[in-house]
Every structure is written in structure tokens, then in C-alpha cells.
Design a protein around this motif. Structure first.
Motif, short mmCIF file in Angstrom:
data_model
loop_
_atom_site.label_atom_id
_atom_site.label_comp_id
_atom_site.label_asym_id
_atom_site.label_seq_id
_atom_site.Cartn_x
_atom_site.Cartn_y
_atom_site.Cartn_z
N LEU A 69 0.83 -1.20 0.00
CA LEU A 69 0.00 0.00 0.00
C LEU A 69 0.87 1.26 0.00
O LEU A 69 0.56 2.24 -0.71
N LYS A 70 1.94 1.26 0.78
CA LYS A 70 2.83 2.42 0.80
C LYS A 70 3.42 2.67 -0.58
O LYS A 70 3.58 3.81 -1.02
N GLY A 71 3.76 1.59 -1.28
CA GLY A 71 4.30 1.74 -2.62
C GLY A 71 3.27 2.30 -3.58
O GLY A 71 3.56 3.23 -4.36
N ALA A 72 2.05 1.77 -3.54
CA ALA A 72 0.99 2.26 -4.42
C ALA A 72 0.67 3.72 -4.14
O ALA A 72 0.45 4.52 -5.06
N THR A 73 0.68 4.10 -2.88
CA THR A 73 0.41 5.49 -2.51
C THR A 73 1.52 6.40 -3.02
O THR A 73 1.26 7.48 -3.55
N ASN A 74 2.77 5.96 -2.86
CA ASN A 74 3.90 6.78 -3.31
C ASN A 74 3.85 7.03 -4.81
O ASN A 74 4.10 8.15 -5.28
N PHE A 75 3.53 5.98 -5.57
CA PHE A 75 3.51 6.11 -7.03
C PHE A 75 2.18 6.67 -7.55
O PHE A 75 1.98 6.78 -8.75
N LYS A 76 1.27 6.98 -6.62
CA LYS A 76 -0.05 7.55 -6.97
C LYS A 76 -0.84 6.61 -7.87
O LYS A 76 -1.51 7.03 -8.83
#
Length: 274
Positions: A56-63
Motif C-alpha cells: 500500500l505504501k508503494g501504491a500510494t507513493n507512485f499515486k
């Protein structure tokens, strides 16, 4: 060291996270971990909540809005997705979860190797780990070329050219080679291993007190990856974050935990899959 690595220009990639599914994990948790293991205690998926959170942190970072929406679902729903990929729930499996920009989730599943589950909980006895494999501990090599921190060193994804390059420079030819290479940022700080999270033991000297030691691991600010095992270790007090410079390392660090002048381009430490 001079950083001569090109910027990562990857445009198509997916987020990934790998973990173990084991039907014996809940019972092992009750015996070896009790309250020193994150909820849920009854899950056959190892540290599943941490894996979901890392994705989730990765998906949030990459928007990646669709991926983030998928990963924000309750853990129980996430489990239902993973359960569809398990061929036989009576056996242990190694899972590689892959989530793309559209929020599509696929899981590569392979038989898991036999492994004493007691070694998956903290605090782990290194004597126990050593008894499992004649090649323990791995030989650690410091990379000869620094790696520039980026989103692709922080978030685990299929964009792994920087890790592959470091492994080639270290002469690692197979995942079964008992060798790991430590990535280093342009400031001379240890980031992590190419496929592992690294921990070092630092000896503390206090006047009129017994010499004692502590486990430390590089902070995310040094450029390493958000690691599930590392989060588990930090949350339960197994280690603390400290900047670790290459010039502090000494050979055979896990046997002689005293930091001093750095000479050979080889150190021995302790590493766990990231």
C-alpha cells in the motif's frame, strides 16, 4: 567511490512482496511468539499485515489510485484474494504477490522449502540458524559502485536492475550462492543487501560496566527498502536504526562485534530476507 549508475527510467513495473504460507504457522506462533508477533496470530500467511502495508505504501507513493484502493481493503478481503491462488492448503508455499498500476493482483506460488518455524520468530537464535546450513553465515561483500537512493530502492518492485548489477559485480551467479552484496549510497552509508535486510552487532563500551552489544540496522533514510522482517524486528525491539558507514565495518563483524577501521572489502554479518 564514484556513482556512475544511470537513473532508473523504468516506466512499466509492478509492486511485489514475497512471503510464506504455512498451515503450521498459527500453532508455531502460539508456542514461539505468543504476544511478540503482530496480529493476526491465527493466519497461515507470515507477517501478512506488514506485506499488505508495504504494498500500500508503494501504491500510494507512485499515486496508483486503483492499486491503493485494492490494497486498502480489510485484511480479511485481502486474504480471500490470496486464498484463491493456494493449490493445497495442507502444504507450505512461497508466494510472490504482484500488484500492477491497475490494481490487478496475481500471485506466483511455489513449494516452500522445509524450515523450522521457530526460526521465523524473534528473538531468533543464530546458533539455531547456523545449525541449519553449513554455509551459514553468508559471506558479505561491499559493492564497489554506490547506488543512488530512489523510489525503486525504497519500494519493492519488479524494477531491480540496480540489485542485479550489484550482484554481478560481486560475482554472485546463483540465488543459492552463500554470498550477499551490501549496497552503499554515494555518502558511503550501507543501504541493505541485494536480496536481504542486513543487521550488524555493535559493541558498546561504558566505563565500569560490562561490555555489551546491540543489534542495529540502516535507517530508511540511507536509501534501503521498506522491509517486512525489518519492521517486525524494529517493532519488537530486536534492533534499532543507526546510520552504518562503510568505513566503520570490520571483517567477521558477527564474530567480533567491535566496530573499527575498515580494511578488507568483505564483512560477515547477519541477513534476513527482505
Amino acid at each position: 567511490m564514484n556513482s556512475n549508475q544511470p537513473e532508473d527510467t523504468t516506466t512499466e513495473f509492478s509492486l511485489i512482496s514475497s512471503l510464506r504460507y504455512d498451515p503450521d504457522l498459527p500453532s508455531a506462533t502460539s508456542v514461539y511468539a505468543k504476544e511478540r508477533y503482530p496480529e493476526p496470530h491465527d493466519s497461515p500467511y507470515y507477517l501478512l499485515r506488514f506485506h499488505q502495508d508495504r504494498l500500500l505504501k508503494g501504491a500510494t507513493n507512485f499515486k496508483w489510485l486503483k492499486a491503493a484502493a485494492f490494497l486498502q481493503q480489510p485484511l480479511e478481503k485481502f486474504v480471500e484474494t490470496l486464498d484463491k491462488f493456494i493449490p493445497d492448503r495442507s502444504k507450505a508455499w512461497r508466494l510472490r504477490i504482484v500488484v500492477d498500476v491497475e490494481g490487478r493482483c496475481s500471485v506466483d506460488v511455489h513449494p516452500a522449502s522445509a524450515w523450522p518455524l521457530r526460526c521465523m520468530f524473534l528473538p531468533t537464535s543464530f546458533d539455531q540458524l547456523e545449525s541449519l546450513n553449513s554455509s551459514f553465515p553468508w559471506r558479505l561483500i561491499v559493492d564497489s559502485v554506490p547506488t543512488k537512493p530512489s523510489d525503486f530502492t525504497t519500494y519493492k518492485s519488479t524494477s531491480r536492475a540496480h540489485y542485479d548489477s550489484a550482484r554481478r559485480r560481486a560475482g554472485i551467479k546463483s540465488p543459492s550462492d552463500p554470498i550477499e552484496v551490501l549496497l552503499v549510497n554515494p555518502l558511503g552509508e550501507v543501504m541493505e543487501g541485494s536480496i536481504t535486510t542486513a543487521y550488524f552487532r555493535r559493541r558498546l563500551h561504558h566505563p565500569q560496566e560490562e561490555i555489551r552489544s546491540e543489534w542495529i540496522t540502516p535507517p530508511i533514510s540511507s536509501g534501503g527498502m521498506i522491509s517486512v522482517s525489518r519492521q517486525y524486528a524494529l517493532d519488537h525491539g530486536f534492533c534499532t536504526e543507526q546510520i552504518i558507514r562503510v568505513d566503520e565495518l570490520v571483517d567477521r563483524e558477527n564474530l567480533d562485534p567491535k566496530f573499527g577501521s575498515y580494511r578488507p572489502k568483505r564483512v560477515q554479518g547477519s541477513v534476513f530476507k527482505n
